[in-house]
Design a protein around this motif. Structure first.
Motif: not given
Length: 462
Positions: A62-67, A81-88, A217-222, A224-229
């Motif tokens: 693992x690298x960098x910051x989750x939050x 979030x795995x985005x379009x990997x959900x499609x499979x 994303x509705x669940x309380x996820x231990x 969980x990474x935050x997303x950044x742009x």
């Protein structure tokens, strides 16, 4: 006795052959880390990487910051979030319903989901799965960013926003990637099973295969990474996205380990029958099966899918003939997930890296201009012969090659990542020159002239 000694020698020699095989190099993890670390050093990549072969982990880090607000590091157990990997997963759930005799891939969708527009009457389930339905992308709606993406809806409620829109083409006639089709598939699954989409995945698809449950994303996820742009040369929290909106097209969260385990279960027959699996990975003529891109890389079959969603970038590459899975999950929009994955595969196969990336001139043209990367330093970008060319105050020209649609590499260890707004506008740039990292906002040519002053001859400014 001589024969026994000869047999013992042969056993030793054969045991040694496994060490020499590509991917079993004991130094592989060191070389893999050396490949990924420069991206993490600059902040271009933040996330988790796993390389697994024949069920054995070759590299997991693992690298960098989750939050960033709390300065919490990513770990291999961090959920992204795995985005379009959900499609499979969505495609597998549909194929399981086919196996159970509850539907056929060539059934009209309207036979199972009543109330759809008349113009959708010939649209089949298979067309949703292989992106030939003609459905426009819900993400193209004018108010998607400001309203649609921020309000929780059921999958069918999200799809209904397109009931008044024309189809892009007659169903079945053309391939065009559509998230809307997979959101409609989630609605179909809910209609047939009577369960919420994610509940059905967990209880019917994953649990029987001994896999950890997926989460939305509705669940309380231990963990969980935050997303950044990035915007205007600085890190920002990603744009808000209601958990229910991406649904069967991109709504799941997972760890890299979860996705490696999913691959093992899928390829070993614990999820689908051989016939269903063959259907999933059959190329319909567009380089796409059902929920997967299918093609070749490094002389081997490659089954793959990427995911990009509000602060996250992901990819899972599966080389079935080598029993190799590579997962890259990032929580920055700058993460060049595909380039990292393909280069890690090149390490395993001891091959020349082949990222097979191309970016259109229209996208490249957006980046042309000037970026302030230091109080007296400007990064200038021009487009020449389909390539971005960088010039830096006091430096020569650098021809750039794409590592994603927003990350570009030059000679040596030079790398540029662009800050991009949801409408595609670049607002800043991050420049990494072998560990010297500078970033700043986009500026106009008049500002560039003032900043560089006496060194103006080193930049081409119209």
């Amino acid at each position: 006795m001589p024969h026994l000694r000869l047999l013992a020698c042969l056993i030793v020699l054969l045991a040694g052959c496994r060490v020499a095989r590509a991917g079993d190099d004991p130094d592989f993890a060191v070389r893999a880390d050396a490949l990924v670390a420069p991206y993490a050093r600059s902040g271009i990549f933040s996330g988790t990487v796993v390389v697994a072969r024949e069920g054995h982990i070759l590299f997991r880090r693992a690298y960098g910051l989750a939050n960033r607000e709390w300065d919490l590091a990513n770990t291999p157990e961090t959920r992204f979030r795995i985005g379009s990997l959900t499609k499979q997963f969505t495609a597998a759930a549909v194929l399981r319903l086919v196996e159970a005799g509850r539907l056929s891939l060539d059934d009209p969708v309207c036979a199972h989901v009543p109330g759809l527009p008349v113009s959708w009457a010939t649209m089949t389930i298979r067309m949703l799965l292989n992106h030939t339905s003609g459905l426009p992308n819900v993400t193209a709606l004018p108010d998607y960013i400001t309203r649609t993406a921020r309000l929780d809806r059921t999958p069918l409620e999200t799809v209904s926003l397109l009931f008044g829109e024309d189809l892009l083409f007659p169903p079945g006639s053309v391939y065009e990637y559509s998230n809307t089709g997979y959101i409609l598939l989630a609605a179909l699954i809910e209609r047939i099973t009577g369960r919420p989409f994610v509940d059905h995945l967990n209880h019917v698809l994953l649990a029987p295969a001994g896999l950890a449950p997926m989460a939305d994303g509705d669940a309380l996820l231990p963990r969980r990474a935050s997303g950044y742009h990035r915007a205007d040369g600085a890190w920002r929290n990603a744009m808000p996205l209601a958990a229910s909106v991406p649904s069967g097209a991109g709504g799941l969260w997972a760890t890299a380990d979860d996705l490696v385990a999913w691959d093992r279960a899928l390829l070993s027959g614990r999820v689908l029958s051989p016939a269903s699996r063959a259907t999933m990975f059959a190329d319909g003529g567009n380089g796409y099966g059902l929920g997967w891109y299918v093609g070749n890389a490094y002389g081997r079959r490659l089954w793959s899918h990427g995911g990009f969603l509000n602060g996250f970038a992901a990819i899972k590459d599966t080389y079935p003939d080598a029993d190799l899975t590579i997962v890259v999950l990032g929580n920055t929009e700058t993460a060049p997930a595909q380039a990292l994955s393909r280069r890690l595969a090149a390490l395993v196969f001891e091959a020349v890296p082949d990222t097979q990336l191309s970016v259109s001139d229209a996208v490249l043209a957006r980046y042309v201009g000037f970026y302030r990367i230091a109080p007296r330093s400007v990064l200038g970008l021009t487009l020449e012969g389909g390539r971005l060319v960088a010039s830096i105050t006091g430096r020569g020209r650098i021809v750039l090659s794409p590592e994603s649609d927003r990350v570009f590499a030059g000679e040596g260890d030079t790398r540029i990542a662009f800050d991009i707004e949801p409408d595609g506008r670049p607002t800043g740039a991050l420049l990494d020159e072998g560990g010297l990292v500078r970033s700043g906002p986009r500026i106009d040519s008049a500002m560039a002239r003032r900043i560089t002053a006496r060194r103006i001859g080193r930049l081409t400014i119209p």
